[in-house]
Design an enzyme around this catalytic site. Structure first.
Site, PDB file in Angstrom:
ATOM      1  N   GLN A 134       8.756  48.193  54.159  1.00  0.00           N
ATOM      2  CA  GLN A 134       8.919  49.051  52.978  1.00  0.00           C
ATOM      3  C   GLN A 134      10.013  48.468  52.091  1.00  0.00           C
ATOM      4  O   GLN A 134      11.185  48.461  52.480  1.00  0.00           O
ATOM      5  CB  GLN A 134       9.294  50.454  53.462  1.00  0.00           C
ATOM      6  CG  GLN A 134       9.661  51.433  52.389  1.00  0.00           C
ATOM      7  CD  GLN A 134      10.333  52.672  52.980  1.00  0.00           C
ATOM      8  OE1 GLN A 134      10.274  52.903  54.185  1.00  0.00           O
ATOM      9  NE2 GLN A 134      10.989  53.448  52.149  1.00  0.00           N
ATOM     10  N   SER A 137      14.900  49.164  48.641  1.00  0.00           N
ATOM     11  CA  SER A 137      16.296  48.854  48.294  1.00  0.00           C
ATOM     12  C   SER A 137      16.458  47.435  47.761  1.00  0.00           C
ATOM     13  O   SER A 137      15.711  46.519  48.131  1.00  0.00           O
ATOM     14  CB  SER A 137      17.184  49.003  49.530  1.00  0.00           C
ATOM     15  OG  SER A 137      17.045  50.276  50.068  1.00  0.00           O
ATOM     16  N   SER A 169      13.454  46.760  56.497  1.00  0.00           N
ATOM     17  CA  SER A 169      13.297  46.791  57.959  1.00  0.00           C
ATOM     18  C   SER A 169      11.993  46.166  58.421  1.00  0.00           C
ATOM     19  O   SER A 169      10.943  46.388  57.812  1.00  0.00           O
ATOM     20  CB  SER A 169      13.290  48.231  58.468  1.00  0.00           C
ATOM     21  OG  SER A 169      14.526  48.821  58.294  1.00  0.00           O
ATOM     22  N   GLU A 252       8.006  60.790  55.607  1.00  0.00           N
ATOM     23  CA  GLU A 252       9.040  60.242  56.477  1.00  0.00           C
ATOM     24  C   GLU A 252       9.845  61.367  57.113  1.00  0.00           C
ATOM     25  O   GLU A 252      10.257  61.294  58.252  1.00  0.00           O
ATOM     26  CB  GLU A 252       9.949  59.337  55.647  1.00  0.00           C
ATOM     27  CG  GLU A 252      11.110  58.778  56.427  1.00  0.00           C
ATOM     28  CD  GLU A 252      11.820  57.660  55.695  1.00  0.00           C
ATOM     29  OE1 GLU A 252      11.299  57.189  54.673  1.00  0.00           O
ATOM     30  OE2 GLU A 252      12.895  57.267  56.158  1.00  0.00           O
TER      31      GLU A 252
HETATM   32  C1  LIG Z   1      19.052  50.533  59.549  1.00  0.00           C
HETATM   33  C2  LIG Z   1      18.640  50.559  58.115  1.00  0.00           C
HETATM   34  C3  LIG Z   1      17.304  50.425  57.796  1.00  0.00           C
HETATM   35  C4  LIG Z   1      16.908  50.409  56.461  1.00  0.00           C
HETATM   36  N1  LIG Z   1      15.586  50.201  56.168  1.00  0.00           N
HETATM   37  C5  LIG Z   1      15.203  50.111  54.879  1.00  0.00           C
HETATM   38  C6  LIG Z   1      13.855  49.783  54.558  1.00  0.00           C
HETATM   39  O1  LIG Z   1      13.017  49.594  55.445  1.00  0.00           O
HETATM   40  N2  LIG Z   1      13.517  49.667  53.267  1.00  0.00           N
HETATM   41  C7  LIG Z   1      14.411  49.874  52.259  1.00  0.00           C
HETATM   42  O2  LIG Z   1      14.026  49.787  51.110  1.00  0.00           O
HETATM   43  N3  LIG Z   1      15.712  50.176  52.526  1.00  0.00           N
HETATM   44  C8  LIG Z   1      16.122  50.291  53.807  1.00  0.00           C
HETATM   45  N4  LIG Z   1      17.435  50.571  54.105  1.00  0.00           N
HETATM   46  C9  LIG Z   1      18.391  50.706  53.019  1.00  0.00           C
HETATM   47  C10 LIG Z   1      18.837  52.137  52.765  1.00  0.00           C
HETATM   48  O3  LIG Z   1      17.817  52.871  52.145  1.00  0.00           O
HETATM   49  C11 LIG Z   1      20.117  52.061  51.917  1.00  0.00           C
HETATM   50  O4  LIG Z   1      21.096  51.465  52.733  1.00  0.00           O
HETATM   51  C12 LIG Z   1      20.576  53.410  51.434  1.00  0.00           C
HETATM   52  O5  LIG Z   1      19.694  53.918  50.458  1.00  0.00           O
HETATM   53  C13 LIG Z   1      21.996  53.356  50.864  1.00  0.00           C
HETATM   54  O6  LIG Z   1      22.177  52.309  49.981  1.00  0.00           O
HETATM   55  P1  LIG Z   1      23.422  51.309  50.144  1.00  0.00           P
HETATM   56  O7  LIG Z   1      23.442  50.815  51.525  1.00  0.00           O
HETATM   57  O8  LIG Z   1      23.340  50.338  49.053  1.00  0.00           O
HETATM   58  O9  LIG Z   1      24.712  52.223  49.971  1.00  0.00           O
HETATM   59  P2  LIG Z   1      25.352  52.734  48.603  1.00  0.00           P
HETATM   60  O10 LIG Z   1      24.320  53.344  47.748  1.00  0.00           O
HETATM   61  O11 LIG Z   1      26.197  51.675  48.024  1.00  0.00           O
HETATM   62  O12 LIG Z   1      26.288  53.898  49.136  1.00  0.00           O
HETATM   63  C14 LIG Z   1      27.510  53.654  49.851  1.00  0.00           C
HETATM   64  C15 LIG Z   1      28.174  55.004  50.125  1.00  0.00           C
HETATM   65  O13 LIG Z   1      28.423  55.706  48.899  1.00  0.00           O
HETATM   66  C16 LIG Z   1      27.815  56.979  48.922  1.00  0.00           C
HETATM   67  N5  LIG Z   1      27.321  57.326  47.590  1.00  0.00           N
HETATM   68  C17 LIG Z   1      26.533  56.588  46.785  1.00  0.00           C
HETATM   69  N6  LIG Z   1      26.270  57.247  45.656  1.00  0.00           N
HETATM   70  C18 LIG Z   1      26.886  58.445  45.747  1.00  0.00           C
HETATM   71  C19 LIG Z   1      26.973  59.587  44.900  1.00  0.00           C
HETATM   72  N7  LIG Z   1      26.364  59.652  43.728  1.00  0.00           N
HETATM   73  N8  LIG Z   1      27.692  60.648  45.346  1.00  0.00           N
HETATM   74  C20 LIG Z   1      28.301  60.616  46.556  1.00  0.00           C
HETATM   75  N9  LIG Z   1      28.263  59.562  47.381  1.00  0.00           N
HETATM   76  C21 LIG Z   1      27.562  58.489  46.985  1.00  0.00           C
HETATM   77  C22 LIG Z   1      26.674  56.847  49.915  1.00  0.00           C
HETATM   78  O14 LIG Z   1      26.299  58.100  50.468  1.00  0.00           O
HETATM   79  C23 LIG Z   1      27.279  55.922  50.950  1.00  0.00           C
HETATM   80  O15 LIG Z   1      28.056  56.673  51.838  1.00  0.00           O
HETATM   81  C24 LIG Z   1      17.862  50.585  55.430  1.00  0.00           C
HETATM   82  C25 LIG Z   1      19.206  50.760  55.757  1.00  0.00           C
HETATM   83  C26 LIG Z   1      19.600  50.736  57.087  1.00  0.00           C
HETATM   84  C27 LIG Z   1      21.045  50.915  57.418  1.00  0.00           C
END
Ligand SMILES: Cc1cc2nc3c(=O)[nH]c(=O)nc-3n(C[C@H](O)[C@H](O)[C@H](O)COP(=O)(O)OP(=O)(O)OC[C@H]3O[C@@H](n4cnc5c(N)ncnc54)[C@H](O)[C@@H]3O)c2cc1C
Length: 695
Positions: A134, A137, A169, A252
C-alpha cells in the site's frame, strides 16, 4: 444448508456454521499442517510458510469464503471472513503478516477497481500467488497524507508515474502496489489525488527494503521513474482517490482490527502461562476487557460494511482502541517476562521480542494515535451539543424527572412488568434506557432494587457490596430499605448464602458518596444457608449490566457538559475547544464512551455472566477516566457543588463500588485466565448479531 469445502463451490452457510465446519477441517489436517503453525523469526521464511497456508486454504475453498464470485470468491461476506480468522488464531496459526493486506486492500479494489482487471488479479491475491503493498506515505506526506507529490500524468490511454513512496510495508515480497498519486494540482490537496494499481516488477520501479527497529525488513522505499500503467489501473474516479482511501481505512479499522484482535487474544492466552504477580494478573484481566471492547466494536463496523455501508470517521475509534489494547497487552508481556524481553532465549521469545517492539509502532502506522484523535474530534465531537438518545431513553428521562418523583415515573413506565420478562428484546432496551436515564439525570431510584428482587424471587435482594471482616462477620451494603427485603443474598468464599435482614445490625449513619437508597450493616454468616447459585449468578449479571448502563448515562452527561463548556468559555482570547490539548481530552473521552456503549449493547443482547462482568469492569474504568478528563476540561467550576458534574462523577465512582469493583473484576478475570488458559471472550461468535444468518 451446506458448508465448505473441497475446492468446489458449495453453498454458503452462516458464519457460525462455516466456522464449525472450518474448525473440523483444521482438526482433520492438524498433523499435516504442523509445519504451518511454526513461528519463524526469519521474515522470508515466515512469508514462504504463510503463502503455503494461504494456498492450502484457497484450494480447499476457505480463503475464498466471504469474497464475491466476480473476484474468485465463494460468496458470503466480511462476517464469514471474520469467522475464519478467529478459527485460524484459535488453532494456533501465526499472525497473517503480509496477508493482513487482504483485508486492507482487497475490499477497496473489489469495490472501486476496473472489473475486468480485478477479475484477473484478485484471485491471485486470494490464492497467495501474489501479495500486494500500500503506497500512501511519502517523505513529505506522513500524517498530512493530502500532501502527496508522487505524480501520475495522462499519456494517451496510459498514465506515467513519477515519485517516491516510503514506509511501504511488505513491498519486499509484493508483486503490486496500490498507489496514491497526484493527478490534480498540489494546491487541490485531497481533491487532486487518484489511486492506481502498479506492478512493482515494471520497468522504472525500484524497491529498496528498510529494516525496522525490531529487526524485520518489512518496510521499504519505492521509487517510480517514468513507470507506465494502463487506463484500467485507475481505481475509482480521477481526482477522487480520497474516497477510495477513506473506504480502505474503514476496512482496515473493521476487519483488520478484528483480525488483529484474534491474534492478540491468542497472545494473551500464552502470556497467562507465566503470570504469577497479582498486578500482572490484574493487567491480564484488563486486557480481557480491552479485547472484548475491540471485539464488539470491530464487529459492529464489519456489520455496517457487510450491509454495504461506509463507517467513515467512526472507524478512527477502532484504531485508537486497537492501539491502546495492543500496547497495554505487550507492556504486560514485558513485565511478565523475567528479562523484560531484553534477551530472548528461544525462537518463541525472539518472536515475542519482535512483537513487543512492533507494538510501539501501533500508534504510528495506519494514521498516528494523534491523527485518530484529530479525526475523532473534528468529525465526531466538534459541533456536538447533546448525546443522541432514542425514544426509549427519552421516555425514561421523562419518567426520571416526573414531578411526583422518579419512583412514580418508574410506576408509570410499568417498570415492574418490564423487568419481569427479560426474554423480550424490547423490555431489555427499556431497562437499559431506564438506567441510562438515571445516570444522565443523576436521579437516585429503586430501579436496581426492584430489578434484583424480581430476579431473586419475592422479598429477596442481593447485597451490592460486601467486605469480609474478622471471623464469620461480613459488612454488607444493600440498595433498598432493609425493612422491605427480609432476605439478603450475598457472595461468600463458600458460595452464595442468604441472611435475614432482621439478623443484620444496620448502620443508618453511613454516608454514601452518591445518593441512593443504600444502607450498610454487619451480619454473622456462620449459620447462613446457601442460596441457589444459578439464580444469584443471573441476578448479579443483570444487575452489573444495569449499573453499567447507568454509568454510561452519567458518562454521556459529563461528556456533553464538557463539550459545551469548551465551546463557550474563552481563555487567551479563544474558546477552549480551539486548543488541541482540550480537543484531545474530549476525543479520548469520546473514544472511551463509544467502547462502553458497544459493551452495554452487546451485553444487553445476551445478558450472559462473562459479558456483564467485563462490561461492568469497563464501566468502572471508563467512568473514572471520563469523569477525570471532563473535570479537567471544566476546570474549577467542575469541582463545585454548584456544577452538576460532581453528581455524575460521584455516581460513576459509587457504581464502580457496587457488584464488583473494576480492579477486583480485573483480578478475577485474570485469575480465571491463568487457571484455565482460556480468554473469556464475553460473547461467542454465535452471540454476535448476524453471525448465525446466511449471507
Ligand atoms: C510499521 C509501519 C508500517 C507502515 N506501513 C505503511 C504502509 O504500508 N503504507 C504507507 O503508505 N505507510 C505506512 N506507514 C507509514 C505511516 O502511515 C506513517 O508513519 C504515519 O502516517 C505517520 O507519518 P510520519 O511517520 O511521517 O510521522 P509525522 O506525520 O511526521 O508525525 C510525527 C509525530 O507528529 C504528530 N503529528 C503530526 N501532525 C500532527 C498534528 N497536526 N497534530 C498533532 N500531532 C501531529 C504525529 O502524531 C506523530 O506523533 C507505516 C508506518 C509504520 C511505522
Amino acid at each position: 444448508m451446506t458448508s465448505a469445502a473441497n475446492g468446489a463451490d458449495a453453498g454458503v452457510a452462516s458464519p457460525v456454521e462455516e466456522a464449525i465446519a472450518f474448525r473440523q477441517w483444521l482438526a482433520d489436517h492438524h498433523d499435516e499442517f504442523a509445519h504451518l503453525r511454526v513461528l519463524h523469526a526469519d521474515a522470508d521464511e515466515r512469508v514462504r510458510v504463510l503463502k503455503e497456508l494461504q494456498a492450502r486454504l484457497y484450494d480447499a475453498g476457505w480463503a475464498r469464503l466471504g469474497w464475491p464470485s466476480e473476484i474468485g470468491g465463494r460468496g458470503g461476506n466480511i462476517l464469514h471472513r471474520a469467522a475464519i480468522y478467529e478459527e485460524l488464531a484459535n488453532a494456533g496459526y501465526p499472525p497473517r503478516f503480509v496477508f493482513e493486506h487482504l483485508e486492507v486492500l482487497l475490499p477497496s479494489l473489489a469495490r472501486f477497481g476496473d472489473p475486468a482487471l480485478m477479475t484477473e488479479l484478485l484471485p491471485r491475491m486470494l490464492s497467495g500467488e501474489e501479495t500486494w503493498s500500500q503506497g500512501f506515505s511519502e517523505p513529505g506526506a506522513g500524517s498530512d497524507f493530502a500532501a502527496v507529490r508522487t505524480r501520475a500524468t495522462q499519456d494517451g490511454d496510459n498514465w506515467i508515474i513519477n515519485g517516491h513512496k516510503i514506509w511501504t510495508s511488505w513491498s519486499k515480497w509484493a508483486k503490486r502496489c496500490l498507489l496514491v498519486a497526484r493527478t490534480g494540482s498540489f494546491e487541490s490537496r485531497h481533491r487532486g489525488l487518484s489511486v492506481f494499481v502498479v506492478d512493482l516488477e515494471a520497468p522504472g520501479v525500484t524497491v529498496s527494503p528498510i529494516n525496522q527497529s525490531n529487526g524485520s525488513p518489512e518496510l521499504a522505499e519505492v521509487f517510480f521513474d517514468d513507470v507506465t500503467v494502463g487506463s484500467t489501473a485507475l481505481v475509482g474516479e480521477i481526482n477522487d482517490g480520497w474516497t477510495v482511501a477513506m473506504y480502505l481505512l474503514s476496512c482496515e479499522r473493521g476487519s483488520f482490527a478484528w483480525q488483529r484482535n484474534t491474534f492478540l487474544t491468542r497472545r494473551l492466552t500464552e502470556l497467562a502461562e507465566r503470570a504469577t504477580d497479582p498486578t500482572d494478573i490484574e493487567r491480564l484481566g484488563n486486557s480481557v476487557a480491552d479485547l472484548f471492547a475491540m471485539r464488539v466494536r470491530s464487529w459492529s463496523t464489519m456489520l455496517e460494511l457487510a450491509a454495504d455501508g461506509s463507517p467513515g470517521p467512526q472507524s478512527a475509534v477502532n484504531k485508537a482502541l486497537l492501539t491502546d489494547a495492543e500496547q497495554y497487552l505487550f507492556h504486560t508481556a514485558d513485565r511478565i517476562h523475567p528479562g523484560g524481553f531484553m534477551w530472548a532465549q528461544n525462537l518463541r521469545e525472539e518472536v515475542l521480542q519482535e512483537e513487543l517492539l512492533f507494538s510501539h509502532a501501533a500508534s504510528i502506522y495506519g494514521g498516528t494515535r494523534q491523527i485518530q484523535n484529530i479525526t475523532v474530534y473534528r468529525q465526531l465531537v466538534a459541533g456536538h451539543t447533546r448525546t443522541e438518545t432514542d425514544e426509549y431513553v427519552e421516555t425514561a428521562m421523562a419518567a426520571m424527572l416526573d414531578p411526583a418523583g422518579a419512583e412514580a415515573g418508574l410506576d408509570t413506565l410499568g417498570f415492574d412488568e418490564v423487568v419481569g420478562d427479560l426474554g423480550d428484546t424490547d423490555n431489555r432496551r427499556a431497562i437499559a434506557a431506564v438506567f441510562e436515564a438515571a445516570g444522565r439525570t443523576a436521579q437516585p431510584t429503586t430501579g436496581l432494587a426492584r430489578l434484583l428482587e424480581s430476579l431473586l424471587g419475592g422479598d429477596t435482594t442481593l447485597a451490592v457490596a460486601t467486605e469480609h471482616l474478622a471471623d464469620a462477620e461480613v459488612r454488607l451494603v444493600v440498595d433498598v430499605n432493609q425493612t422491605t427485603a427480609p432476605r439478603i443474598v450475598l457472595a461468600t468464599p463458600r458460595g452464595w448464602v442468604s441472611v435475614l435482614s432482621s439478623d443484620v445490625t444496620w448502620n443508618e449513619a453511613t454516608q454514601f458518596l452518591a445518593p441512593g437508597n443504600m444502607v450498610t450493616g454487619v451480619v454473622d454468616i456462620s449459620e447462613a444457608p446457601s442460596f441457589d447459585a444459578a439464580v444469584a449468578d443471573r441476578a448479579e449479571a443483570v444487575g452489573r449490566w444495569a449499573l453499567a448502563c447507568e454509568a454510561l448515562g452519567a458518562v454521556d452527561a459529563m461528556f456533553d457538559a464538557a463539550v459545551n463548556h469548551a465551546a463557550e468559555r474563552e481563555q487567551f482570547g479563544a474558546t477552549l475547544n480551539s486548543f488541541q490539548a482540550v480537543q484531545f481530552m474530549l476525543a479520548e473521552s469520546h473514544i472511551a464512551r463509544t467502547a462502553l456503549r458497544e459493551a452495554c449493547s452487546a451485553t444487553g443482547r445476551t445478558l450472559n455472566g462473562d459479558a456483564a462482568m467485563i462490561t461492568k469492569l469497563l464501566a468502572g474504568r471508563i467512568g473514572r477516566r471520563v469523569g477525570a478528563e471532563t473535570l479537567q476540561v471544566l476546570g474549577a467550576i467542575g469541582f463545585t457543588q454548584e456544577h452538576p458534574h460532581h453528581g455524575w462523577f460521584h455516581r460513576v465512582l459509587t457504581i464502580d463500588a457496587l457488584l464488583g469493583r473494576s480492579a477486583a473484576l480485573a483480578r478475577e478475570l485474570g485469575t480465571r485466565l491463568v487457571r484455565t488458559g482460556k480468554v473469556p471472550l464475553g460473547v461467542d461468535l454465535s452471540e454476535l448479531p448476524g453471525a448465525s444468518s446466511s449471507a
